[in-house]
Scaffold this active site. Sequence first.
Site, mmCIF file in Angstrom:
data_model
loop_
_atom_site.group_PDB
_atom_site.id
_atom_site.type_symbol
_atom_site.label_atom_id
_atom_site.label_comp_id
_atom_site.label_asym_id
_atom_site.label_seq_id
_atom_site.Cartn_x
_atom_site.Cartn_y
_atom_site.Cartn_z
ATOM 1 N N SER A 133 0.842 -1.182 0.000
ATOM 2 C CA SER A 133 0.000 0.000 0.000
ATOM 3 C C SER A 133 0.882 1.238 0.000
ATOM 4 O O SER A 133 2.028 1.190 0.464
ATOM 5 C CB SER A 133 -0.897 0.013 1.246
ATOM 6 O OG SER A 133 -1.555 1.248 1.409
ATOM 7 N N TYR A 146 -2.646 -0.415 10.837
ATOM 8 C CA TYR A 146 -2.692 -0.857 9.436
ATOM 9 C C TYR A 146 -1.402 -0.460 8.724
ATOM 10 O O TYR A 146 -0.791 -1.275 8.023
ATOM 11 C CB TYR A 146 -3.895 -0.243 8.721
ATOM 12 C CG TYR A 146 -3.845 -0.431 7.224
ATOM 13 C CD1 TYR A 146 -4.076 -1.681 6.661
ATOM 14 C CD2 TYR A 146 -3.531 0.630 6.374
ATOM 15 C CE1 TYR A 146 -4.021 -1.867 5.288
ATOM 16 C CE2 TYR A 146 -3.471 0.450 5.004
ATOM 17 C CZ TYR A 146 -3.713 -0.792 4.462
ATOM 18 O OH TYR A 146 -3.639 -0.977 3.111
#
Length: 279
Positions: A133, A146
Amino acid sequence: MTHAVLITGTSSGIGRATARRLSRHPQLTVYATARRTEAVEDLAAAGARTLALDVTDESSMKAAVDAVAAEHGQVDVLVNNAGYGQFGTIEETGLDDVRRQFETNVFGLARMTQLVLPGMRAAGGGRIVNVGSMGGRLVFPVGGYYHASKYAVEALTDALRFEVAPFNIKVSLVEPGLIRTAFGETGSDTLAGTAGASGPYARLNAVADRQMADHYRSTLLSAPAETVAKAIEHAITEPRPRTRYVITPAAKALVQTRRLLGARVFDALLRTRYSGTAD
């Protein structure tokens, strides 16, 4: 001769789009996986083979890799896509939730990699594509855990790429920005589950939830899952794949802004977005 491609987490979003796209290739045999095979029945109709695979369960992971090896000799391409976002402040998020996220986003990815590497080495080559990501390169508030999982994927991928290069195994990292999938809704749900209606972070959580929803809906800031699937296809099929694929113009701009301007300036930019969130 066809190459066996094993993709984790294909029940929705990026994984589903990737399985559909790669299933069109006559030289690729795609194995679409999910915890429940009924969740990927439509991918079988699109040309993929389906397997049950839970990346938090050792026996399930080993069984899936063994099933592919029984038909092809080894997994030729592994796409580590399974993952989700657990959102909430560092103080308020329960560590059991954090552990579950790391089991999926980090340890599942690592174990799947360990399981396929012996077969790739014996075959004289292979490809591994890790779906990380832009959140592995920069951090937003209420996403610390996260982001930590995606920073871990960055480190594992960089080490792996060097370690397996002598065996003709190529490793790429795909770093999507905001992708219009159910990820944003899941993130909002997990945030709601960790944040109370009142408390020291109530305003911050409310602003973050609103911005998350707005940004994932924006066609300027986000992109469809097919955009990521194209990058994964490139990483699998090109003779010299890139080491990193940053997806969406907005993600590229943010990564470069964080890199060039440093922590202090990036924090100042965040304060303008989350202003008035402290009690």
